[in-house]
Design a protein around this motif. Structure first.
Motif, mmCIF file in Angstrom:
data_model
loop_
_atom_site.group_PDB
_atom_site.id
_atom_site.type_symbol
_atom_site.label_atom_id
_atom_site.label_comp_id
_atom_site.label_asym_id
_atom_site.label_seq_id
_atom_site.Cartn_x
_atom_site.Cartn_y
_atom_site.Cartn_z
ATOM 1 N N ALA A 1 -7.069 -4.134 7.121
ATOM 2 C CA ALA A 1 -6.828 -4.896 5.887
ATOM 3 C C ALA A 1 -7.357 -4.116 4.682
ATOM 4 N N GLU A 2 -8.522 -3.498 4.862
ATOM 5 C CA GLU A 2 -9.102 -2.708 3.769
ATOM 6 C C GLU A 2 -8.208 -1.521 3.419
ATOM 7 N N SER A 3 -7.595 -0.924 4.425
ATOM 8 C CA SER A 3 -6.692 0.206 4.175
ATOM 9 C C SER A 3 -5.510 -0.228 3.316
ATOM 10 N N VAL A 4 -4.973 -1.412 3.619
ATOM 11 C CA VAL A 4 -3.834 -1.886 2.823
ATOM 12 C C VAL A 4 -4.286 -2.177 1.394
ATOM 13 N N ARG A 5 -5.448 -2.779 1.271
ATOM 14 C CA ARG A 5 -5.946 -3.075 -0.090
ATOM 15 C C ARG A 5 -6.042 -1.788 -0.909
ATOM 16 N N LEU A 6 -6.652 -0.768 -0.300
ATOM 17 C CA LEU A 6 -6.864 0.479 -1.040
ATOM 18 C C LEU A 6 -5.539 1.163 -1.381
ATOM 19 N N ALA A 7 -4.654 1.243 -0.399
ATOM 20 C CA ALA A 7 -3.363 1.906 -0.655
ATOM 21 C C ALA A 7 -2.621 1.155 -1.757
ATOM 22 N N THR A 8 -2.717 -0.171 -1.741
ATOM 23 C CA THR A 8 -2.016 -0.982 -2.746
ATOM 24 C C THR A 8 -2.521 -0.668 -4.153
ATOM 25 N N LEU A 9 -3.808 -0.455 -4.286
ATOM 26 C CA LEU A 9 -4.351 -0.174 -5.621
ATOM 27 C C LEU A 9 -3.771 1.124 -6.180
ATOM 28 N N LEU A 10 -3.615 2.121 -5.320
ATOM 29 C CA LEU A 10 -3.052 3.381 -5.822
ATOM 30 C C LEU A 10 -1.532 3.306 -5.982
ATOM 31 N N LEU A 11 -0.914 2.382 -5.280
ATOM 32 C CA LEU A 11 0.535 2.221 -5.389
ATOM 33 C C LEU A 11 0.920 1.394 -6.611
ATOM 34 N N ALA A 12 -0.045 0.640 -7.120
ATOM 35 C CA ALA A 12 0.239 -0.343 -8.177
ATOM 36 C C ALA A 12 0.968 0.223 -9.405
ATOM 37 N N PRO A 13 0.655 1.426 -9.903
ATOM 38 C CA PRO A 13 1.392 1.903 -11.078
ATOM 39 C C PRO A 13 2.892 2.034 -10.811
#
Ligand code: MSP
Length: 511
Positions: free
Chosen positions: A449-461
């Motif tokens: 779950a933490e991996s998805v959270r982190l990847a999502t933050l960098l994908l957000a732009p």
């Protein structure tokens, strides 16, 4: 604090938006979002280029006034921006009063300084390019197709002195290696500057073109499209209570390669120099979206309508595809099958599936609550190290504008997170009565779950409407910040939502 100021080209108001326009705005938007997340105070300017013969003619053909046509086109372009989530700060229209008066002020200043003079000129005029062209513009002895029909015209007009600033401009380009991006394009500009350049014709007599901004020193003339349009970059910072000094110089003018030479790399720097403004830091020049090797354009009719794709796939998959496929600076072919593959594979199978597996398993094995885990657990070593390398790589590639490789790297991490789940098989751990297996089950699910959270933050732009959905479904706050990019326990004790389908299976055919 000086703003991080970026602009797109302003689109001609004589057609509907196509993928080339959409791409440029998405590119500028992604850069803006990255800058905001990195703590910069961003000012993002885009807009519409409304004057000129092409607009006037389209209006006549449609039997409406040029202003009515422009209002309609402005609505279309703004609607596209809103569908695509383009976070611009100001949308300038060159018919806006503050722009008109600024252009007139600049014209008067240049006229008074002797930088503008009147003369008779015979030259070859391209209506499509809206400028006089020269023999040296020919490619292999032929006029480029995008010049359309060219005709010889003799006319008395006003001219802006370019020639006398040619040496200064060459020096500026040679001593400012970041002025043109990518670097190989700076060479093209310098190549163009090897030959003497002509002064720029900046006016049209009203009997030939009335839809323009009147010259303040001669009411029989209006100013020529490029002179008017380029000044939007300054006038668009200086309306209302905004203060120019906070904005100028622009950090990036984002433009397509067709309008680098001569408009943005010759006319514009010389105009600024003579008007006494600093030069923009970088002319960020992207390539073209092609369809089967041909440039997409209204005149050739081979156009991808962004709305067709957005309707069927949503705005974020469209943004993702364009940013993932194009190497900024190079041309890129738009390919429908590749689009569908990216949608199905990267977004559906890798990202969407990862999230829904995790949410399902958290419901099944942990009552929907993200458990705590030991960040130091050796089982997480590889995942954590890969995240650290991914973060470093993506952040650095975002700065160097290599978005395609940044996204490739980010999705390699997402694939690895899927593999991590396969390897650790939480469904097997769940069946084991051993307390160590039960502890590992929690660690594996929390780390995934933490991996998805982190990847999502960098994908957000790149995917700004998907990111908050993912964060919310993991129980995190939907606001994206880059304050917590460390692999840790941010999600501990959060309640996940019901399973969300981010990228529904695509079955229809595009009409
Ligand atoms: N109005 C001028 C720009 C004035 S800027 C002071 C103009 N307008 S345009 O509508 O023709 O193009 C707007 C932008 O879209 C330009 O940067 C252009 O390069 C870009 N694109 C138009 N077609 C394109 C593709 N097929 N692919 C990528 N971008 C291209 O030029």
């Amino acid at each position: 604090m000086k703003k991080f100021f970026l602009t797109t080209a302003i689109d001609y108001a004589n057609g509907r938006p196509h993928i080339g326009h959409a791409y440029e705005k998405i590119l500028a938007d992604v850069i803006s979002r990255i800058a905001r997340l990195s703590g910069k105070d961003v000012y993002f300017l885009t807009g519409l280029d409304e004057h000129g013969q092409k607009v006037e003619q389209s209006a006549i053909n449609r039997g409406v006034t040029p202003k009515a046509l422009c209002d309609e086109v402005a609505d279309d372009f703004k609607a596209l921006c809103s569908t695509l989530n383009i976070s611009y700060d100001h949308y300038i229209r060159t018919t806006d009063e503050y722009h008109r008066s600024f252009v007139q002020k600049c014209l008067q200043q240049l006229f008074d300084a002797g930088e503008i003079y009147k003369a008779e000129y015979t030259g070859i005029y391209s209506l499509s390019a809206e400028r006089f062209v020269q023999e040296k513009d020919k490619v292999d002895g032929e006029w480029p197709a995008d010049y359309g029909h060219v005709t010889e015209i003799t006319e008395t007009n006003y001219f802006f002195r370019l020639k006398k600033h040619q040496r200064w401009l060459i020096d500026h380009i040679e001593t400012h290696p970041d002025f043109v991006y990518p670097k190989f394009r700076a060479k093209q500009v310098l190549e163009f500057l090897k030959e003497p350049i002509n002064d720029l014709c900046i006016s049209r007599p009203k009997e030939r073109l009335s839809w323009g901004i009147e010259l303040p020193f001669d009411k029989e003339y209006v100013t020529y499209v490029w002179f008017d349009a380029l000044l939007n970059y300054v006038s668009g910072t200086n309306f209302g209570d905004k203060i120019l000094g906070d904005h100028w110089p622009a950090d990036y003018h984002i433009i397509g390669k067709d309008i680098l030479v001569p408009a943005h790399s010759i006319y514009w720097p010389i105009m600024l120099h003579v008007l006494g403004y600093e030069l923009p830091k970088t002319l960020l020049t992207h390539g073209w979206w092609l369809l089967s090797g041909e440039k997409m354009s209204k005149s050739s009719g081979n156009i991808v309508d962004p709305l067709d794709y957005i309707k069927q796939f949503g705005p974020d998959p469209f943004r993702y595809y364009l940013m993932r496929e194009m190497n900024v600076g190079q041309d890129c072919d738009f390919n429908h099958d590749r689009f569908v593959t990216r949608y199905t594979t990267d977004l559906g199978n890798d990202l969407g599936n990862l999230l829904s597996r995790i949410v399902n398993m958290l419901h099944r094995y942990c009552k929907g609550i993200v458990p705590g885990f030991d960040v130091g657990d050796p089982a997480l070593g590889e995942l954590r190290e890969l995240w650290n390398a991914t973060k470093r790589g993506v952040l650095s590639e975002y700065q160097t504008l290599t978005f395609n490789t940044a996204l490739e790297r980010l999705f390699a991490f997402i694939s690895f997170a899927n593999k991590f789940i396969e390897q650790n098989a939480p469904w097997k751990l769940a069946k084991s009565p051993e307390s160590s297996d039960q502890a590992r089950l929690k660690t594996v699910l929390a780390a995934a779950a933490e991996s998805v959270r982190l990847a999502t933050l960098l994908l957000a732009p790149v995917m700004p409407s998907t990111a908050p959905k993912i964060l919310s479904s993991l129980g995190a706050t939907p606001e994206v910040t880059w304050n917590s990019l460390e692999f840790g326990s941010c999600l501990w004790n959060k309640t996940v939502t019901e399973n969300v389908i981010l990228f529904p299976r695509w079955e229809q055919n595009l009409s």
